[in-house]
Structures are given as structure tokens and as C-alpha cells.
Write a protein that holds these residues in place. Structure first.
Motif, PDB file in Angstrom:
ATOM      1  N   ILE A  68      19.685  73.186  41.196  1.00 34.55           N
ATOM      2  CA  ILE A  68      19.613  72.282  42.351  1.00 34.55           C
ATOM      3  C   ILE A  68      18.352  71.444  42.232  1.00 34.55           C
ATOM      4  O   ILE A  68      17.265  71.961  41.955  1.00 34.55           O
TER       5      ILE A  68
ATOM      6  N   ARG B  72      30.258  66.719  46.017  1.00 29.17           N
ATOM      7  CA  ARG B  72      29.939  68.122  45.767  1.00 29.17           C
ATOM      8  C   ARG B  72      28.723  68.247  44.865  1.00 29.17           C
ATOM      9  O   ARG B  72      27.900  69.152  45.045  1.00 29.17           O
TER      10      ARG B  72
ATOM     11  N   ARG C 164      25.315  74.506  48.768  1.00 28.21           N
ATOM     12  CA  ARG C 164      25.552  73.072  48.954  1.00 28.21           C
ATOM     13  C   ARG C 164      25.457  72.653  50.422  1.00 28.21           C
ATOM     14  O   ARG C 164      24.771  71.664  50.744  1.00 28.21           O
TER      15      ARG C 164
ATOM     16  N   CYS D 153      21.898  72.218  51.822  1.00 33.58           N
ATOM     17  CA  CYS D 153      21.128  71.050  51.370  1.00 33.58           C
ATOM     18  C   CYS D 153      21.574  69.755  52.039  1.00 33.58           C
ATOM     19  O   CYS D 153      20.991  68.693  51.762  1.00 33.58           O
ATOM     20  N   GLU D 154      22.581  69.808  52.877  1.00 34.64           N
ATOM     21  CA  GLU D 154      23.171  68.588  53.425  1.00 34.64           C
ATOM     22  C   GLU D 154      22.166  67.743  54.198  1.00 34.64           C
ATOM     23  O   GLU D 154      22.241  66.515  54.214  1.00 34.64           O
TER      24      GLU D 154
ATOM     25  N   LEU E  81      23.457  68.843  42.354  1.00 36.81           N
ATOM     26  CA  LEU E  81      23.748  70.192  41.894  1.00 36.81           C
ATOM     27  C   LEU E  81      24.507  70.127  40.575  1.00 36.81           C
ATOM     28  O   LEU E  81      25.307  69.210  40.348  1.00 36.81           O
TER      29      LEU E  81
ATOM     30  N   PHE F 117      27.081  78.279  44.668  1.00 34.94           N
ATOM     31  CA  PHE F 117      27.309  76.843  44.861  1.00 34.94           C
ATOM     32  C   PHE F 117      27.871  76.588  46.252  1.00 34.94           C
ATOM     33  O   PHE F 117      27.383  75.725  46.999  1.00 34.94           O
ATOM     34  N   GLN F 118      28.917  77.329  46.610  1.00 33.12           N
ATOM     35  CA  GLN F 118      29.568  77.134  47.901  1.00 33.12           C
ATOM     36  C   GLN F 118      28.636  77.439  49.063  1.00 33.12           C
ATOM     37  O   GLN F 118      28.714  76.805  50.117  1.00 33.12           O
TER      38      GLN F 118
ATOM     39  N   LYS G 219      25.000  64.107  46.455  1.00 32.88           N
ATOM     40  CA  LYS G 219      25.215  63.802  47.862  1.00 32.88           C
ATOM     41  C   LYS G 219      25.674  62.352  48.030  1.00 32.88           C
ATOM     42  O   LYS G 219      25.008  61.425  47.595  1.00 32.88           O
TER      43      LYS G 219
END
Length: 905
Positions: free
Chosen positions: A748, A670, A725, A728-729, A736, A721-722, A673
Motif C-alpha cells: 500500500i 480497487r 482498501r 484507505c478511502e 494498492l 486487501f478487502q 483510488k
């Protein structure tokens, strides 16, 4: 409603501190230490003192969610539908594949009553021993050590022994970070009794070492050789208690034959220490009037963890240092109720009341007590074995409660693949934001700290009554209540027409039934009740029926709960850690804790204040290794093991030895990565089944990721955040974190080989609030550089740098100071993103040194430059005056005033 105060306990480490929860009957408003609680007498660490700031409602699981099919998103449902569906799936799975096709994986953070309900559900109703907990990752080697050497899983000491000991040895524990309240007691005792000797054994030079008279920086994994070498010297110099050995122990002759070969020269070579250090350590242990040892994960998380524990306990048996004030082996529990879990049988090899699942007599006793014909004979799966069977397809349904295996278990690529393969995963959890939540087919919202009632047992065997202060949010329920509701629905399918095994209405009733299984056992709780704990306060077991006080120390009479009544010397030879340095993997990775974070950050990760001291994952390397690898602070590297890799920035740190690397355990996928545990190994101790999380062979590969991203946005941090995130995968490196105190913000930092599609930046800008409104923007498409700053009422509220991020420290400092000046506006329109050199703010933003009083490094260094000593800094700035966790760092700054302050990038 009026402001109220409810006495409870802290939900972090196993110290078991008493807290006073301030609330209005609806929400928690503050927290303070309970001066009446004997575990802490009002002291709290930085984590405990900020409990009321954690648990952001937007991070909580608030209602049941069900997914019907792995490719679908979960949908909200009611409790009846959720639990009926779960009961139907479990009943069908058991009918088709047998009871061992289902499993339960619990947490060291549950209450004793929660554990008991789960154990009865798994073993009496389902008929499986497949119930384990994350305590397997924490204390299971200590359990084996106590049982093999002393006969029972019973820490014999209490916290007063820290103040009464003449020689304290801390092994494999950064106690200053992991158990700060106890460390403060030890610090105070040392200041009042300077003749007390403190020995710290740790590969790294941690804050705990600042208190040490002797620091043995042994090579990772060599503890057994060290303890055998110390015993060799104790025997050679006759620093042993022959009367105690003869009257109360057995097995020394066999052990002597083993340790004869562990000569000082050999042990010094194996451990990487000086012979003089080894001899000094042995002399202090052998000649001290009282000797106390303290240890934690550095000993336990090892493929030889059981051997390490027994080898350490051997030193106490040889010197007779057990069962009296200031003496004994004392494991420091990592989680708030890992002890309660062990007591109720929440490891796959245990049964309630310190019984063994493999023992037919123990199984018969528990079955009779529960009113069932028998308990299963097939041994249960430990945590690593369980997830291996999940991966192979043997486990068809898995119930996870209050833990985060998609962050905490080693070899994460395999763990996550196993969770994806499992046909039905239930997650009973307070936080919907954990890494494991993404794998749950059914998410059940659970109550959290301050919202439930029950009991916990701390490291010194002290049972406390946990009181509820406020109702849980949304539709969340207490863990024991969820478990019982599911059990009643399942038993109607598995035992139709029979009386219910789960006719409980409250936590009191669960505790009262459970304590009957401890009657006459080493941990006898039969004299305890919630009412008694309310009247007398927290009590140490054993506390048999009729007692009027607990038992402060064990084994004072020299009688041990073994078949012969004697303690056993255990002689395991030294075996090196599973992965040694070699050409392909020339570094040893060790993991550990940060001061203000806890475990997988499910809770602390919701509080911006917890990130003030360390704001991102950094891989620490000795400066010589940095130079050898041609790296500088802040460079990104790919940290690779035999199992996986993670990209992380490096920093020079002479607290680790050359050839070693250190990475904090907390950073999961979370926040970073891939997460730390993408590279750690699942090899485990053959007896305790505890994995070797502390020791992995790794190598570094520099990565060139020229396109970089930096973003900062305040407000609604958990929701942002939710949303951000997942966006950015696709980027190679993603970190983060939160920042700020009065104005929490999400930060970030990311990097990639080339600029991503413009749609990605547009989506990121939308969630940052940079797509419209009072936003200053600059774009250079040719160089793929873009700058966005949102300014409201002359204050920065959001930032996004893309392409390169040289100005990120300067901008973050402007945000911290709450200003947006003309210099910022001129910079925004400039072709280059480099910060103005005239500002003097191109260096990293200030970090928090003292979390309790919100004092930064620069303020402390300025005070030192003005001639202030520690006492004056406490008085004028407030730093170090509350929990004291920052004191070791302040002392180091005082000792190095001539050196410039280095704030990691």
C-alpha cells in the motif's frame, strides 16, 4: 487423486491459445501450452503461463448473496431464494414498465453457449434488444468496418499469414503486450525472412516498435488521414491492382474524389510525421507481393473507429491484397470469445448468425426458429447508451455477467452514480472483489477458467472446445446453467402453461440448437459439434454440414457477401478526435496495456507475480513535459479531464511525444483510488457506438500531500486487501498492489494533506498484524512519523511507515531478500526514517524483467556488464527463453549498456 491433464483454452486475449490444465480432479495445479493446438502450438505468454496462479479462492464469489434495500449489506442465501427473487423483480418490472425497462450487459469472456442462453432469454422471453456486451468497448468498430467494406463480420485471414506476408502493418496495437504469442510468430518469421517489412503505426514507441523497419508515430486520432494519404500515393504511383478493382469492387470513383485532397504535405502535417516516412510506407504497401494489416484498440476505441477500419480496408481492396496467403485485413480480437459473442448476437444491434436486429426478415427467421410469435422491433441500447438510460432511470433492472463496468467504462463518476440509482442490479461473476461487486443487489457466483465446458471462437474464426478440468468452488455454477435456471423461473411468470424455451441440460445441447441458426450463413457452423472438435481439433468457420475441414481464408474467389457480390470502397472524411489539445487541457491522454496484466485485473490482480514488472500506476510523460511542469519522477499530480480526476505519480518516458500522456488501462478504483476511467470520455462512434477510450483532453495539477503511508504485509493477501482498501478511502491518494512470488505480499502506498486520526492507523496496524507480537516500533508524535516492522524468524513479514516513507525501497528490498539485520534494528530506533546510505539499497527495489523465470533487471544488467549477449543471457539466466515477452526490453538494455539502469519509483 492422481495428477491429470485436460486440454482447454486460455481465458485471456482473442489469440485462443490451447492450454493443458494440470489438476488432481479437485484443484488446478499447473498449466502448459498445448502443442497440438493450431493457435499457439504450445507457446504461451507470461499471462497464460501463470494462469494456475490466479483465481485466489479468497477472491472468489462462492455463494449467492442478496441485499434487500440499498442501505443494507448483502446476506448469504440459497440459489432458489436468489433466483426466485430475481425472477419476481424482473417479472414485476416488465409488467409495470415494459420489457425495455430491463437490460443485460455481458462480457467477451463468456462461452458461446452462455451468450446463446442470454440472447434467447432477452429477446425471446423478455422481449427486449437491450442486451450488449463489453465487446462494444473492444471490437464493435471492426465489426462495422468488415460489414461496410466486405459485407460480413468475418476476418478473412489466419495466423499462418503472419509468417507468409512480405509486408506487415501493425496499427494501434502494442502487439508485443496485447497478443504476445502472435508477436513471437511474427518475430520468428522476420528473423527467418529479413526482407519482410514490418510497419508499426502508433503514437507511442512501444515494445512492438522494436521489430519495426518503419515506425510512424502519428498524432493520436489521425489514422483516417494517414490511410487516405497512403491511398492517394498508391493511386498516384499506380501501385494498385486494376484488374481486381474492376472485377471485385465498387465505389472507387467516389473515394478517389475524396482522397485527391489528402496530399503528402497535408497528411504529413495532420499526422505529425515526415513526408519521406509516408512515401516509404506507401511504397512498401504498394510494391509488396503480399500485404497484411493487423490492428486492435488503437483503431477501434475512437469516435471515428468505423471510418478508420474502412479506410484501412480500402488499402487492401485497392491493391487486391485479400483472400490469399500473407494478405488481408486482420483485426486482433481483444477478448477470448468476443468473436463468439458477435456470432450469437450479443451486441444490441445483432441477432444470432450474423443477423441484424433492425432487419424484419432476420427477426422473423429467428423468432420462427425459437418458436415465438415475434421479436421486439425497438432497437436495443449499446453499452454507453445503456448506462445513460440507467442514470436517467429508464432501466429499472440490470443483469451484468462476467464483466466489470465500474472499472472498464469511461466517465466512471457517472457510471457509478448510474449503478447506485438502479433499483435492482444483478452481478453474475466469478470474483467477488471486482469494483462492480459493491453495486450488486444480488451477487451470483459463476464458474471460471478450468471449471466449465463450452466453446469459443478466436481471432482467426477458429472454434475450440473448452473442457472442464475441476468443479467450481463453493456453490459457483456455469454461466449458462445460471442463465437457464433464471429463465425457467421467469418464463413461469411471463408464459405460464406454455412449453419451456429453455429445456437444455448441458452445453452440448445449447451449441447444437445455436448452430442451426448459422446454417447457410457466412459463418456456417452446422457441421461442427463438440465430438467433431474432440476428434479433428479446433476448426475455422465456415464449417458447413458434411465438411471435413475448416476454411483457412475467405474471399479467395473474389466474391463478397454483399448484395452485388463486390467489396465496397468506403469514403469517410477525416474527422479529428472529439477532444483536442487546448489551453485548459493541454495534454492528450492515451491509454494502453501492461505486459503482464489483463483488462480490469479481476483475475491477474489476484496473482502477485503479475505485478513484478510494473507494481503501480504511473503516468508517463515526455521528459520535456516533466521539466516544463517542474516535476520529478515519483511526484504526485492530479490528472484532470472534463469529467473527473485521479491522483497518480508521474514518470519520465521518451516513448511518448511531448504534449501526450500515457496511463495503463488496467488500474481501476480497487488498485488506484478513482481509477483511470474517472477521466476518460464516453463520446462514441456514431455507427459502432464504441467509445473513444484512447483519447482524452487532460491537464496536470501538482498536489502537495506531505503525509505519506507505506505498508507491506505478506500472507492472506486477498483478505487483507478487502479489509484494508476501505480503510484507505478517506486518504487523497491510494495505490494498492501485490508483490513477491514465493511469498506474495500486499503493498500500500498512500498520501494525504495531513496526518489522519490515530484510530485509522490503529485499524490499519491491526489488519497488518502490527498491533501485537514481535513488532519493533518507533513513534514521533510531534512530527507525525511512525515506523512498524514485524520480524519473525529473522525475516520481515510486515512493514508500516507513516508520515514520510523515504525508506520504503530499502525496506522492500530487505523483505525481498528475506533478511532483517542489525542495521535495520538501529534504523528503527533512529529519529529519521531515511535509509542507511552505506547499505546502497536506498534505490528502488529490483523489478522483474522476465516473469516466466523470475529474473530481475539487476541480474540482466549484471550479465550484460559481464559481456553476455542475448543468447548467453537466455542460456545462463533463462530470461527470454520461455514466452519471450521480455526479449524487446533485454534488447534495449543490450543497446544501452553504457547507460545506468533506471527502475521507476
Amino acid at each position: 487423486m492422481e495428477r491429470q491433464s485436460t486440454a482447454s483454452t486460455c481465458c485471456y486475449c482473442g489469440v485462443g491459445c490451447g492450454v493443458l490444465i494440470e489438476h488432481d480432479g479437485r484443484q488446478i495445479l499447473g498449466v502448459s501450452g498445448d502443442p497440438a493446438h493450431p493457435a499457439n502450438f504450445g507457446r504461451l505468454c507470461s499471462k497464460g503461463a501463470s494462469l494456475h496462479l490466479t483465481g485466489d479462492p479468497t477472491a472468489r464469489a462462492l455463494y449467492p448473496q442478496l441485499r434487500l434495500g440499498k442501505t443494507l449489506a448483502r446476506s448469504r442465501c440459497d440459489w432458489d431464494s436468489a433466483l426466485d427473487h430475481a425472477a419476481e423483480v424482473f417479472a414485476r418490472t416488465i409488467a409495470e414498465h415494459g420489457p425495455d425497462s430491463v437490460a443485460f450487459y455481458l462480457s467477451g469472456q463468456l462461452l458461446t453457449e452462455d451468450y446463446y442462453a442470454f440472447n434467447k432469454l432477452a429477446r425471446a422471453l423478455v422481449g427486449t434488444h437491450n442486451i450488449d456486451s463489453n465487446s462494444r468497448l473492444c471490437m464493435s468498430s471492426a465489426v462495422v468496418g468488415y460489414k461496410r467494406s466486405l459485407g460480413a463480420d468475418a476476418p478473412p485471414c489466419n495466423y499462418e499469414d503472419l509468417e507468409q506476408s512480405d509486408c506487415v502493418m501493425i496499427v494501434g496495437s502494442n502487439m508485443a503486450y496485447a497478443h504476445p504469442v502472435l508477436f513471437r510468430r511474427l518475430e520468428q518469421a522476420k528473423s527467418q525472412r529479413p526482407a519482410m517489412k514490418v510497419i508499426v503505426i502508433d503514437p507511442r514507441r512501444t515494445d512492438t516498435c522494436d521489430l519495426a523497419d518503419l515506425h510512424l508515430a502519428i498524432l493520436p486520432g489521425t489514422d483516417v488521414a494517414l490511410f487516405h494519404g497512403i491511398l492517394h500515393l498508391l493511386l498516384w504511383e499506380d501501385w494498385i491492382d486494376r484488374d481486381f478493382i474492376q472485377a471485385h469492387t465498387e465505389g472507387l470513383a467516389e473515394l478517389k474524389a475524396l482522397v485527391r485532397d489528402y496530399t503528402p504535405a497535408l497528411v504529413a502535417q495532420l499526422c505529425g510525421i515526415g513526408i519521406e516516412q509516408l512515401q516509404q510506407c506507401a511504397q512498401w504497401i504498394g510494391t509488396a507481393p503480399s500485404f497484411l494489416s493487423l490492428w486492435c484498440m488503437g483503431l477501434n476505441q475512437s469516435s471515428a473507429g468505423s471510418a478508420k477500419n474502412s479506410a484501412l480496408i480500402n488499402l487492401h481492396l485497392a491493391t487486391g491484397q485479400i483472400g490469399r496467403p500473407g494478405a488481408g485485413p486482420f483485426s486482433l480480437t481483444g477478448q477470448p470469445n468476443a468473436m463468439g459473442g458477435r456470432e450469437t448476437g450479443s451486441l444490441s444491434n445483432l441477432l444470432p448468425g450474423h443477423r441484424e436486429a433492425a432487419n424484419p426478415g432476420d427477426r422473423a427467421e429467428v423468432a420462427s426458429y425459437w418458436g415465438v410469435e415475434r421479436l421486439p422491433e425497438t432497437p436495443g441500447l449499446s453499452a454507453i447508451e445503456l448506462f445513460e438510460q440507467l442514470h436517467s432511470g429508464r432501466i429499472k433492472a440490470l443483469w451484468i455477467a462476467c464483466t466489470n463496468p465500474a472499472q472498464s467504462l469511461p466517465d466512471q463518476n457517472r457510471v457509478r452514480a448510474a449503478l447506485l440509482k438502479c433499483p435492482f442490479v444483478v452481478l453474475q461473476e466469478a470474483f467477488a472483489t471486482t469494483e462492480t461487486a459493491a453495486f450488486a443487489d444480488l451477487l451470483l457466483p459463476a464458474a471460471s477458467w478450468g471449471e466449465k465446458e463450452g466453446s469459443v471462437t478466436n481471432s482467426e474464426r477458429r472454434v475450440s472446445h473448452v473442457r472442464q478440468a475441476v468443479p467450481p468452488p463453493g456453490e459457483a455454477r456455469a454461466d449458462w446453467a445460471i442463465t437457464l435456471d433464471f429463465a425457467q423461473r421467469l418464463e413461469r411468470r411471463l408464459r405460464p402453461g406454455l412449453p419451456s424455451l429453455f429445456a437444455f441440460e448441458n452445453a452440448h445441447q445449447l451449441f447444437d440448437e445455436y448452430k442451426g441458426l448459422t446454417r447457410g450463413r457466412d459463418l456456417d457452423l452446422s457441421g461442427l459439434s463438440f465430438e467433431l472438435l474432440d476428434r479433428l481439433g479446433p476448426q475455422q468457420w465456415p464449417f458447413p454440414e458434411g465438411a471435413d475441414h475448416g476454411t483457412p481464408r475467405l474471399y479467395g474467389d473474389g466474391v463478397f457477401p454483399t448484395p452485388t457480390g463486390r467489396a465496397r470502397f468506403v469514403g469517410d472524411p477525416y474527422v479529428a478526435a472529439r477532444e483536442q489539445r487546448e489551453a485548459r487541457f493541454p495534454l492528450t491522454l492515451i491509454t494502453g496495456r501492461l505486459r503482464d496484466q489483463w483488462h480490469g485485473m479481476s483475475r491477474t490482480g489476484t496473482a502477485a507475480q503479475a505485478f513484478g514488472h510494473v507494481g503501480e500506476a504511473l503516468l508517463s510523460l515526455h521528459p520535456d513535459d516533466l521539466r516544463r511542469q517542474h516535476l520529478q519522477d515519483g511526484d504526485l499530480v492530479s490528472l484532470k479531464s472534463r469529467r473527473g480526476s485521479v491522483i497518480v505519480p508521474v514518470t519520465g518516458d521518451d516513448s511518448v511525444r511531448p504534449g501526450q500522456a500515457f496511463l495503463p488501462m488496467h488500474w481501476g478504483d480497487r488498485f488506484l483510488k478513482g481509477g483511470v476511467n474517472a477521466v476518460t470520455q464516453p463520446a462514441f462512434d456514431p455507427l459502432s457506438k464504441q467509445p473513444e477510450l484512447k483519447h482524452s483532453g487532460v491537464r496536470l495539477e501538482p498536489v502537495h500531500l506531505p503525509w505519506q503511508l507505506f505498508a507491506l504485509v505478506e500472507g492472506d493477501v486477498q483478505a487483507r486487501f478487502q479489509a484494508l482498501r476501505p480503510l484507505c478511502e478517506s486518504l487523497a491518494y491510494v495505490s494498492l498492489a501485490l508483490t513477491g512470488r514465493e511469498r506474495p505480499a500486499l503493498v500500500i502506498r498512500a498520501a494525504h494533506l495531513q496526518a489522519p486520526e490515530s484510530q485509522l492507523l490503529a485499524a490499519i496496524d491491526q489488519h497488518l498484524g502490527l498491533d501485537a507480537g514481535p513488532v519493533l516500533a518507533y513513534d514521533d508524535p510531534r512530527r507525525a512519523i511512525g515506523k512498524r516492522v514485524r520480524i519473525e524468524q529473522e525475516r520481515i513479514t510486515a512493514i508500516r511507515l507513516a508520515g514520510e516513507t523515504l525508506a520504503r525501497h530499502w525496506l522492500q528490498q530487505l523483505w525481498l531478500e528475506g533478511r532483517a539485520d542489525e542495521q535495520l534494528r538501529r534504523w528503527l530506533l533512529a529519529p529519521l526514517s531515511t535509509p542507511p546510505q552505506a547499505s546502497g539499497l536506498g534505490e528502488p527495489a529490483d523489478r522483474t524483467l522476465c516473469n516466466c523465470k523470475n529474473v530481475g533487471y539487476r541480474a540482466v544488467q549484471a550479465g550484460i556488464a559481464a559481456g553476455l549477449d542475448l543468447g548467453q543471457l537466455r542460456q545462463q539466466l533463462g530470461c527470454g527463453s520461455q514466452c519471450g515477452s521480455c526479449v524487446p526490453e533485454i534488447k534495449r538494455l543490450l543497446a544501452t549498456t553504457a547507460q545506468p539502469l533506471a527502475i521507476p519509483v
